[in-house]
Design an enzyme around this catalytic site. Sequence first.
Site, short mmCIF file in Angstrom:
data_model
loop_
_atom_site.label_atom_id
_atom_site.label_comp_id
_atom_site.label_asym_id
_atom_site.label_seq_id
_atom_site.Cartn_x
_atom_site.Cartn_y
_atom_site.Cartn_z
N LYS A 183 -8.07 10.08 -1.74
CA LYS A 183 -8.98 10.97 -1.02
C LYS A 183 -8.48 12.40 -0.82
CE LYS A 183 -7.32 7.44 1.90
NZ LYS A 183 -7.70 6.05 2.01
N TYR B 59 -0.44 -1.54 0.33
CA TYR B 59 -1.87 -1.71 0.10
C TYR B 59 -2.28 -0.77 -1.01
CZ TYR B 59 -6.92 -1.72 1.07
OH TYR B 59 -8.28 -1.82 0.98
N ASP C 162 1.87 4.82 -6.08
CA ASP C 162 0.58 4.96 -5.40
C ASP C 162 0.75 6.04 -4.35
OD1 ASP C 162 -1.56 4.84 -3.65
OD2 ASP C 162 -1.77 2.66 -3.80
N1 HOZ Z 1 -5.20 1.86 5.19
C1 HOZ Z 1 -6.45 2.37 4.71
C2 HOZ Z 1 -6.21 3.66 4.03
N2 HOZ Z 1 -5.17 3.65 3.12
C3 HOZ Z 1 -7.41 2.43 5.84
C4 HOZ Z 1 -8.76 2.99 5.52
C5 HOZ Z 1 -9.77 1.96 5.20
O1 HOZ Z 1 -9.46 0.88 4.69
O2 HOZ Z 1 -10.92 2.25 5.50
#
Ligand code: HOZ
Length: 452
Positions: A291, A168, A263
């Site tokens: 983040k 992702y 990433d």
């Molecule tokens: N998998 C996402 C963070 N890499 C979850 C957080 C989100 O989408 O709010």
Amino acid sequence: MHGYGAHRIVNYKIKHFVPWQEGEKMVTKSQELYQEAVKVIPGGVNSPVRAFGSIGGMPRFIKSAKGAYLYDEDDNCYLDFVGSWGPMILGHGHEEVLKYVQEACRRGLSFGAATAAEVDMAKLVCELVPSVEMVRMVNSGTEAVMSAIRVARGFTGREKIIKFAGCYHGHSDGLLVQAGSGVMTAGVPDSLGVPAGCAKDTLSARYNDLQSVKAHFERCGEEIAAVIVEPVAANMGVVPPIAGFLDGLRSLCDNYGALLIFDEVITGFRLGIDGAQGYYGTTPDLTVFGKIIGGGMPVGAYGGRREIMELVSPSGGVYQAGTLSGNPVAMAAGIAQLTILKEHPQYYKDLNEKGDWFFGQMAEFLKDSGQSWQVNHVGSLGCLYFTEQEVVDYESAKTSDTKIFAEYCNYMLGQGIYLAPSQFEAIFLSLAHTDEMLRKTLERITIFLQKI
Ligand code: HOZ
């Protein structure tokens, strides 16, 4: 209400996404808030995985957090294994970080102009991650990935990219192709609203399968601008790279003149001060951060080799901009956290040892009890899958029984342990998790496992 077991009863026995019937009495503040939220926010949340939809529950509305604990609007206390999806590596509300943020707030919240803090942050990132010679701050991982790909296309003059099924990279159009995270549990293969034209240049390969990458290069190598990969896939649970996978990607990119983009939104400054690239010893051309470099504030960044990054506007012709980029308050939080981590190299040793012990104990219990569920982990990131198959990619991750996961997650929540409410997310440990907390969490996990 500090401490284990100090939480009040949590109503988690709710089967459906909309957790109440009309006329039913709301029993908790979270339920009341959720009922209000769905009227004005799509699905009642500002990011899908927060909705607890895939575990048949409803969101807890969080009021505050400190150390390893979260407190909801009903004053329930949870031991937190999400850590805002990674960045709270020092624990919530770290006093030194808060002090920096408060000082920055007093000086001003946003100027839309250059600041000394941005220079400090850029120097810090370049110092800590040797492959990054120049870096541009943005506001989220999604934005950072989108921009890094634009730079890779600008640099190579090519349009196609390769991503891996189950990885992702945020929610920009071209990357919602066989994406992990919330997309895996959304009940639709990919997002509506993505024009075919945007997705046509995204080629999907199998994680941990170099052959599938090679096949794309052999077919259209001269059109491929970049390969983007999570060096540890942490949005389909946690899937470590097999030996040789990352180096193999490096060689394929070199052979075909494509860029390798890591990433590191999740792994950066978590597996070590120099992220997964330091941990595994493979050097990408570009790196994306998220983040964690904002210490929990909305921050992302992308950086890499100077000759590539100099293409970014205004020094080069790849346009990318942002009023809030490099925001002074966000920079203060990020600099404070990164400086603390830099000054305490021991922290990474501790954190990785905690992870090895915690996930190792879980695996040990499964072995001793003859259960063949899978535990994957790298350092402080890990995941328990309810499948007998070894999990090495998207296909094997999807064999996990998500109904059992839902029971597990709801059971743990009822025990005051807050896990990511989806099979396809990681468990994040922080430096605020004590051995005692981890021992008690393991106790609860083993009780659940004995019951199934
Ligand atoms: N998998 C996402 C963070 N890499 C979850 C957080 C989100 O989408 O709010």
